[in-house]
Design a protein around this motif. Structure first.
Motif, PDB file in Angstrom:
ATOM      1  N   ARG A  42       0.835  -1.202   0.000  1.00 25.63           N
ATOM      2  CA  ARG A  42       0.000   0.000   0.000  1.00 25.63           C
ATOM      3  C   ARG A  42       0.868   1.249   0.000  1.00 25.63           C
ATOM      4  O   ARG A  42       2.002   1.239   0.461  1.00 25.63           O
ATOM      5  CB  ARG A  42      -0.929   0.014   1.215  1.00 25.63           C
ATOM      6  N   ASP A  62      -4.899   6.587   1.982  1.00 26.03           N
ATOM      7  CA  ASP A  62      -4.423   5.451   1.198  1.00 26.03           C
ATOM      8  C   ASP A  62      -4.639   5.776  -0.280  1.00 26.03           C
ATOM      9  O   ASP A  62      -5.777   5.935  -0.730  1.00 26.03           O
ATOM     10  CB  ASP A  62      -5.185   4.178   1.597  1.00 26.03           C
ATOM     11  N   THR A  64      -3.271   3.875  -2.803  1.00 25.99           N
ATOM     12  CA  THR A  64      -2.865   2.701  -3.569  1.00 25.99           C
ATOM     13  C   THR A  64      -3.732   2.500  -4.797  1.00 25.99           C
ATOM     14  O   THR A  64      -3.215   2.366  -5.915  1.00 25.99           O
ATOM     15  CB  THR A  64      -2.927   1.439  -2.684  1.00 25.99           C
ATOM     16  N   GLU A  65      -5.051   2.474  -4.624  1.00 19.27           N
ATOM     17  CA  GLU A  65      -5.947   2.193  -5.747  1.00 19.27           C
ATOM     18  C   GLU A  65      -5.863   3.247  -6.841  1.00 19.27           C
ATOM     19  O   GLU A  65      -5.727   2.896  -8.014  1.00 19.27           O
ATOM     20  CB  GLU A  65      -7.380   2.031  -5.252  1.00 19.27           C
ATOM     21  N   GLU A  68      -2.665   2.666  -8.737  1.00 22.30           N
ATOM     22  CA  GLU A  68      -2.719   1.465  -9.576  1.00 22.30           C
ATOM     23  C   GLU A  68      -3.545   1.721 -10.822  1.00 22.30           C
ATOM     24  O   GLU A  68      -3.183   1.282 -11.916  1.00 22.30           O
ATOM     25  CB  GLU A  68      -3.277   0.288  -8.782  1.00 22.30           C
ATOM     26  N   SER A  69      -4.657   2.440 -10.690  1.00 20.57           N
ATOM     27  CA  SER A  69      -5.488   2.769 -11.850  1.00 20.57           C
ATOM     28  C   SER A  69      -4.717   3.637 -12.830  1.00 20.57           C
ATOM     29  O   SER A  69      -4.771   3.427 -14.043  1.00 20.57           O
ATOM     30  CB  SER A  69      -6.764   3.505 -11.414  1.00 20.57           C
ATOM     31  N   HIS A  72      -2.170   1.482 -14.615  1.00 15.23           N
ATOM     32  CA  HIS A  72      -2.836   0.643 -15.614  1.00 15.23           C
ATOM     33  C   HIS A  72      -3.129   1.461 -16.875  1.00 15.23           C
ATOM     34  O   HIS A  72      -2.871   1.013 -17.991  1.00 15.23           O
ATOM     35  CB  HIS A  72      -4.129   0.056 -15.041  1.00 15.23           C
TER      36      HIS A  72
END
Length: 170
Positions: A42, A62, A64-65, A68-69, A72
Motif C-alpha cells: 500500500r 491510502d 494505492t488504488e 494502480e489505476s 494501468h
C-alpha cells in the motif's frame, strides 16, 4: 514506532533508526505532503501541517488504488500502436506514447511540458491551435476533426498525420 518495529513501513526496513530520526524531523518541521510506502504494497499520502498553537496535525490517505489505476492507464496508453498524446486544456503535452515518439522523433524528456504547437508546422499551428481552443471551450466535436493534417518532426521535416481530438474525464 510500532509499525516500523513490526516491519510494516517498507521505506524503514533495514534502516529503522535512521528512518525514525528522519520521520520525527519531518514531523517537527512539516513541509508538505509526501508518500509513504508500506511493506504490504500500500501507498499512503501523508500531509502534515503546523497549527497556530504549535501542534502538528497529520492526515493520511491510502492512495494505492488511484495509483494502480493510473499505472494501468499509462501501460495501456503506451501499448497503443498509433501515436497518441494527452494535453489538457492549455495544450501542454503531458503524455506522449512510444509510437508518437517514433513518429515525431522526440524523447519524452524533450517533449513533455511543451505545447502541442511544437508538433505543427509554423504555417498551420495558429489555425490548428485555434481549432483546439474552440474544441476545449465548447466540448463539442469540431467538424472534420478526424482529418489529415501536417505534423513536423524534431528534425523539422513535415509529414502527414491523421489528427483526432476527444475528451477524457479524469
Amino acid at each position: 514506532r510500532m509499525a516500523v518495529d513490526a516491519g510494516m513501513v517498507e521505506d524503514a526496513i533495514g534502516r529503522e533508526q535512521d528512518w525514525l530520526r528522519e520521520r520525527l524531523a519531518r514531523h517537527r518541521n512539516p513541509s508538505g505532503a509526501f508518500q509513504e510506502n508500506l511493506a504490504d504494497g500500500r501507498k499512503l499520502l501523508v500531509q502534515e501541517e503546523r497549527l497556530k498553537d504549535g501542534s502538528t496535525i497529520t492526515t493520511t490517505v491510502d492512495i494505492t488504488e488511484p495509483m494502480e489505476s493510473e499505472e494501468h492507464f499509462r501501460r495501456a496508453f503506451e501499448q497503443i500502436a498509433v501515436g497518441c498524446l494527452v494535453a489538457p486544456t492549455d495544450g501542454t503535452i503531458e503524455m506522449f506514447n512510444s509510437a508518437a515518439q517514433r513518429m515525431f522523433g522526440y524523447a519524452p524528456e524533450e517533449i513533455l511540458g511543451r505545447s502541442v504547437a511544437t508538433l505543427l508546422p509554423e504555417a498551420a499551428d495558429e489555425q490548428h491551435l485555434g481549432e483546439f481552443e474552440r474544441f476545449v471551450a465548447s466540448g463539442e466535436e469540431i467538424p472534420g476533426v478526424d482529418r489529415e493534417l501536417s505534423g513536423v518532426r524534431k528534425d523539422g521535416q513535415a509529414f502527414p498525420v491523421n489528427v483526432g481530438m476527444g475528451t477524457m474525464d479524469i
